[in-house]
Design a protein around this motif. Structure first.
Motif, mmCIF file in Angstrom:
data_model
loop_
_atom_site.group_PDB
_atom_site.id
_atom_site.type_symbol
_atom_site.label_atom_id
_atom_site.label_comp_id
_atom_site.label_asym_id
_atom_site.label_seq_id
_atom_site.Cartn_x
_atom_site.Cartn_y
_atom_site.Cartn_z
ATOM 1 N N PHE A 243 0.864 -1.182 0.000
ATOM 2 C CA PHE A 243 0.000 0.000 0.000
ATOM 3 C C PHE A 243 0.901 1.232 0.000
ATOM 4 O O PHE A 243 1.869 1.292 0.745
ATOM 5 C CB PHE A 243 -0.856 -0.056 1.267
ATOM 6 N N GLY A 244 0.590 2.208 -0.840
ATOM 7 C CA GLY A 244 1.485 3.356 -0.966
ATOM 8 C C GLY A 244 1.141 4.526 -0.070
ATOM 9 O O GLY A 244 1.908 5.481 0.032
ATOM 10 N N ALA A 245 -0.012 4.480 0.590
ATOM 11 C CA ALA A 245 -0.420 5.618 1.412
ATOM 12 C C ALA A 245 -0.254 5.319 2.901
ATOM 13 O O ALA A 245 -0.840 5.998 3.739
ATOM 14 C CB ALA A 245 -1.862 5.995 1.107
ATOM 15 N N GLY A 246 0.503 4.312 3.206
ATOM 16 C CA GLY A 246 0.727 3.944 4.597
ATOM 17 C C GLY A 246 1.807 2.883 4.593
ATOM 18 O O GLY A 246 2.673 2.885 3.720
ATOM 19 N N HIS A 247 1.760 1.981 5.538
ATOM 20 C CA HIS A 247 2.750 0.915 5.558
ATOM 21 C C HIS A 247 2.018 -0.405 5.747
ATOM 22 O O HIS A 247 1.636 -0.775 6.849
ATOM 23 C CB HIS A 247 3.761 1.154 6.693
ATOM 24 N N PHE A 248 1.784 -1.092 4.638
ATOM 25 C CA PHE A 248 1.098 -2.387 4.655
ATOM 26 C C PHE A 248 1.573 -3.183 3.449
ATOM 27 O O PHE A 248 1.720 -2.641 2.362
ATOM 28 C CB PHE A 248 -0.421 -2.192 4.567
ATOM 29 N N TYR A 249 1.860 -4.464 3.667
ATOM 30 C CA TYR A 249 2.221 -5.312 2.544
ATOM 31 C C TYR A 249 1.557 -6.666 2.703
ATOM 32 O O TYR A 249 1.286 -7.116 3.813
ATOM 33 C CB TYR A 249 3.736 -5.466 2.409
ATOM 34 N N VAL A 250 1.278 -7.310 1.568
ATOM 35 C CA VAL A 250 0.560 -8.582 1.617
ATOM 36 C C VAL A 250 1.035 -9.495 0.485
ATOM 37 O O VAL A 250 1.397 -9.034 -0.594
ATOM 38 C CB VAL A 250 -0.973 -8.348 1.526
ATOM 39 N N SER A 251 1.091 -10.773 0.781
ATOM 40 C CA SER A 251 1.301 -11.785 -0.253
ATOM 41 C C SER A 251 0.509 -13.008 0.181
ATOM 42 O O SER A 251 -0.014 -13.047 1.299
ATOM 43 C CB SER A 251 2.786 -12.127 -0.395
ATOM 44 N N GLN A 252 0.395 -13.982 -0.725
ATOM 45 C CA GLN A 252 -0.331 -15.203 -0.358
ATOM 46 C C GLN A 252 0.641 -16.366 -0.310
ATOM 47 O O GLN A 252 1.391 -16.594 -1.266
ATOM 48 C CB GLN A 252 -1.461 -15.476 -1.354
ATOM 49 N N SER A 253 0.638 -17.095 0.796
ATOM 50 C CA SER A 253 1.575 -18.207 0.930
ATOM 51 C C SER A 253 1.102 -19.387 0.097
ATOM 52 O O SER A 253 -0.034 -19.427 -0.369
ATOM 53 C CB SER A 253 1.693 -18.625 2.402
ATOM 54 N N ASP A 254 1.997 -20.362 -0.071
ATOM 55 C CA ASP A 254 1.635 -21.551 -0.846
ATOM 56 C C ASP A 254 0.485 -22.320 -0.195
ATOM 57 O O ASP A 254 -0.229 -23.063 -0.848
ATOM 58 C CB ASP A 254 2.853 -22.463 -1.002
ATOM 59 N N LYS A 255 0.342 -22.144 1.125
ATOM 60 C CA LYS A 255 -0.764 -22.808 1.819
ATOM 61 C C LYS A 255 -2.078 -22.053 1.646
ATOM 62 O O LYS A 255 -3.128 -22.545 2.038
ATOM 63 C CB LYS A 255 -0.454 -22.927 3.315
ATOM 64 N N GLY A 256 -2.002 -20.821 1.108
ATOM 65 C CA GLY A 256 -3.209 -20.051 0.861
ATOM 66 C C GLY A 256 -3.469 -18.935 1.861
ATOM 67 O O GLY A 256 -4.397 -18.145 1.695
ATOM 68 N N GLU A 257 -2.639 -18.876 2.908
ATOM 69 C CA GLU A 257 -2.830 -17.807 3.899
ATOM 70 C C GLU A 257 -2.405 -16.477 3.302
ATOM 71 O O GLU A 257 -1.440 -16.404 2.550
ATOM 72 C CB GLU A 257 -1.950 -18.074 5.136
ATOM 73 N N MET A 258 -3.124 -15.404 3.650
ATOM 74 C CA MET A 258 -2.674 -14.072 3.285
ATOM 75 C C MET A 258 -1.670 -13.640 4.350
ATOM 76 O O MET A 258 -1.986 -13.606 5.542
ATOM 77 C CB MET A 258 -3.842 -13.080 3.228
ATOM 78 N N VAL A 259 -0.433 -13.343 3.933
ATOM 79 C CA VAL A 259 0.634 -12.966 4.862
ATOM 80 C C VAL A 259 0.743 -11.446 4.860
ATOM 81 O O VAL A 259 0.969 -10.841 3.813
ATOM 82 C CB VAL A 259 1.983 -13.579 4.426
ATOM 83 N N MET A 260 0.547 -10.833 6.033
ATOM 84 C CA MET A 260 0.428 -9.368 6.071
ATOM 85 C C MET A 260 1.303 -8.762 7.159
ATOM 86 O O MET A 260 1.519 -9.356 8.205
ATOM 87 C CB MET A 260 -1.036 -8.994 6.353
ATOM 88 N N GLY A 261 1.769 -7.550 6.893
ATOM 89 C CA GLY A 261 2.557 -6.840 7.900
ATOM 90 C C GLY A 261 2.573 -5.365 7.593
ATOM 91 O O GLY A 261 2.014 -4.914 6.592
ATOM 92 N N GLY A 262 3.235 -4.600 8.479
ATOM 93 C CA GLY A 262 3.279 -3.155 8.271
ATOM 94 C C GLY A 262 4.183 -2.455 9.254
ATOM 95 O O GLY A 262 5.368 -2.754 9.314
ATOM 96 N N ASP A 263 3.590 -1.591 10.066
ATOM 97 C CA ASP A 263 4.369 -0.708 10.934
ATOM 98 C C ASP A 263 4.909 -1.383 12.184
ATOM 99 O O ASP A 263 4.388 -2.406 12.638
ATOM 100 C CB ASP A 263 3.485 0.453 11.395
ATOM 101 N N LEU A 264 5.933 -0.742 12.746
ATOM 102 C CA LEU A 264 6.421 -1.104 14.077
ATOM 103 C C LEU A 264 5.373 -0.743 15.119
ATOM 104 O O LEU A 264 4.528 0.116 14.879
ATOM 105 C CB LEU A 264 7.679 -0.294 14.409
ATOM 106 N N ASP A 265 5.489 -1.356 16.305
ATOM 107 C CA ASP A 265 4.607 -0.952 17.395
ATOM 108 C C ASP A 265 4.903 0.482 17.839
ATOM 109 O O ASP A 265 4.055 1.148 18.412
ATOM 110 C CB ASP A 265 4.716 -1.920 18.575
ATOM 111 N N GLY A 266 6.124 0.936 17.621
ATOM 112 C CA GLY A 266 6.378 2.364 17.772
ATOM 113 C C GLY A 266 7.123 2.793 19.019
ATOM 114 O O GLY A 266 7.414 3.973 19.178
ATOM 115 N N TYR A 267 7.406 1.878 19.931
ATOM 116 C CA TYR A 267 8.172 2.240 21.121
ATOM 117 C C TYR A 267 9.205 1.150 21.371
ATOM 118 O O TYR A 267 8.999 -0.001 20.994
ATOM 119 C CB TYR A 267 7.263 2.406 22.349
ATOM 120 N N ASN A 268 10.307 1.508 22.016
ATOM 121 C CA ASN A 268 11.366 0.523 22.281
ATOM 122 C C ASN A 268 10.774 -0.735 22.896
ATOM 123 O O ASN A 268 10.002 -0.640 23.849
ATOM 124 C CB ASN A 268 12.383 1.082 23.277
#
Lengths: 418, 89
Positions: free
Chosen positions: A277-302
């Motif tokens: 996603f270009g307007a924030g921080h999010f990325y996604v792909s689909q694993s071979d098992k079919g799960e959508m694998v998603m991630g993005g921002d840090l939690d934001g504190y040490n």
């Protein structure tokens, strides 16, 4: 070492697969090694492998506090890419892409490298211009890049939200077709198995509690399983870098932060690529098992907690649903968190230190997994030759004081503060 | 979810706050000669402690005041909170 092949698979089937060799041994630490690598993650294992393979240094130990591959190489979103604008990052990562393409054959281990392409979405004219610039920079460094318009993106990912009245309409995107994913555990295990077969000692459940330094030179390490002498020591411990640095009275341009990711329940194949996603921080792909694998921002504190908080996950997935509304219908299967060594300019450090014979590999931020082979290769070179390779010359420790930052995103010094 | 006791507003959820980093970092005095090393330590180098960590937060969706929070970076437990100008012993 037993070769993994269809022939051996069939042969072992007759004995119910009970007679396979162990993939790696469980040795007792020797008194002295030529090189000790601290950290049995992807980068540490790769470093040991390339020390043996490229530099013929096999009196090597990998010291791992827990079990190998149990840190960030076991908890990431498996994305591999080299879509960087700056020369240092682009050339380093593209060198790594070559190693990825050959990895399964090289390691005799199927790492399931899948060059499915990555698409960074653009949501404004300005962003399209920025992507055109980055794409041109990539092509000048020999990296494949394709600028896609809205219609071309729609061809590839029709399930994204292409309606007119959305907050962040899709204008187009930048694609690196040769980018992709790989099976993360196999990368760690493949490197471990080959390193072990060439004589590297993989020592697990062994925590480093101190260093022996005299006259500005490293002499060895102190561990929970006794003292080990070493001519050279490489530190490769990602989110735990600052803990070891403290034992050496070093403060580093690094903070440890928590990054979460998650997978949905498995569904039928819907997404062929990695999409961001270009307007924030999010990325996604689909694993071979079919799960959508998603991630993005840090939690934001040490944080050194290998688990996250829900507000960040909610924020990240809100972006995901804005990009691909169908994701809202999926149930979440698993979430996890890992601790990242966030450097102050967002780029890594692979360098010598002020202590002779002590080398540092850290600062991988969000992008450690894809760098595994190139990081191991250049770190092995730096240790074996006692000088940096031209590929990691820019990743110096003193670049912060000299002002030679490699600030890929232009976010300034605190990359995690948005 | 973290709950942070704002010294001005009381107990609120982390959603109302933004993070400001290590509170023990001191900006070098103005108008004094400082070395590159001191400036480096101020701008870039961090201890990033595991365990008790004194840090700055801003109650951005509340009173908008900066505060100090003493928090464990391994367990996320919050021990004490202070006003920004309070000295922490």
């Amino acid at each position: 070492m037993q070769k993994y092949s269809i022939f051996n698979l069939v042969k072992n089937a007759f004995s119910n697969h009970e007679n396979w060799d162990l993939a790696w041994k469980d040795p007792t630490p020797k008194e002295e090694y030529d090189v000790v690598i601290i950290g049995g993650g992807g980068h540490g294992l790769a470093t040991a492998y390339y020390l043996a393979k490229e530099h013929n240094i096999t009196n090597v130990a990998i010291i791992e506090k827990g079990w190998i591959g149990g840190g960030n190489v076991g908890r990431n979103t498996t994305i591999i890419r080299s879509n960087y604008m700056h020369d240092e990052n682009g050339l380093f990562s593209e060198f790594g892409m070559d190693l990825w393409r050959k990895m399964s054959q090289d390691l005799n281990y199927n790492v399931m490298f899948s060059p499915r392409g990555i698409i960074n979405l653009a949501h404004s004219d300005a962003q399209m211009n920025a992507y055109a610039r980055r794409g041109n920079s990539m092509r000048l460094n020999g990296i494949d890049a394709v600028l896609l318009n809205r219609e071309q993106v729609k061809e590839i990912i029709p399930m994204a939200d292409f309606s007119e009245n959305v907050r962040f309409p899709i204008f187009g995107g930048l694609m690196q077709p040769s980018a992709g994913t790989a099976r993360h555990d196999a990368v760690a295990w493949g490197y471990a198995r080959q390193a072990d077969s060439m004589g590297v000692d993989i020592i697990q459940n062994c925590e480093v509690i101190g260093f022996d330094v005299s006259a500005g030179k490293i002499k060895g390490i102190r561990t929970s399983r006794g003292n080990i002498k070493a001519k050279k020591v490489g530190i490769c411990v990602a989110g735990s870098t600052n803990i070891l640095a403290e034992k050496l009275n070093m403060t580093l341009p690094i903070e440890t932060h928590l990054l979460q990711a998650c997978v949905s329940e498995p569904v039928k194949p819907v997404l062929d690529n990695v999409v961001t996603f270009g307007a924030g921080h999010f990325y996604v792909s689909q694993s071979d098992k079919g799960e959508m694998v998603m991630g993005g921002d840090l939690d934001g504190y040490n944080s050194y907690a290998q688990r996250g908080n829900l507000p960040t996950l909610q924020h990240v997935l809100t972006e995901g649903i804005a990009m691909m509304p169908f994701l809202s219908k999926l149930k979440m299967l698993r979430t996890w968190g890992g601790i990242m060594d966030m450097s102050m300019d967002g780029s890594p450090i692979i360098d010598k230190t002020h202590i002779e014979g002590l080398y540092l590999n850290c600062g991988w931020c969000y992008g450690g997994f894809k760098a595994t082979p190139a990081s191991g290769w250049t770190f092995a070179h730096t240790i074996a030759q006692d000088r940096v390779h031209e590929l990691n010359a820019g990743y110096s420790l003193n670049r912060f004081s000299t002002g030679h930052l490699i600030d890929e995103k232009g976010l300034g010094t605190k990359t995690w503060i948005s | 979810m973290l709950y942070i006791n704002c010294p001005h507003c009381g107990m609120r959820s982390q959603n109302e706050f933004s993070y400001g980093g290590d509170a023990s970092v001191k900006r070098p005095e103005l108008n004094t000669e400082i070395s590159d090393k001191e400036w480096d330590d101020f701008v870039y180098n961090r201890k990033s402690l595991r365990g008790k960590h004194l840090e700055l937060w801003q109650h951005i969706s509340g009173c908008r005041q900066w505060i100090k929070v003493e928090r464990d970076t391994a367990t996320h437990e919050i021990f004490r909170t202070f006003k920004a100008d309070e000295e922490v012993a």
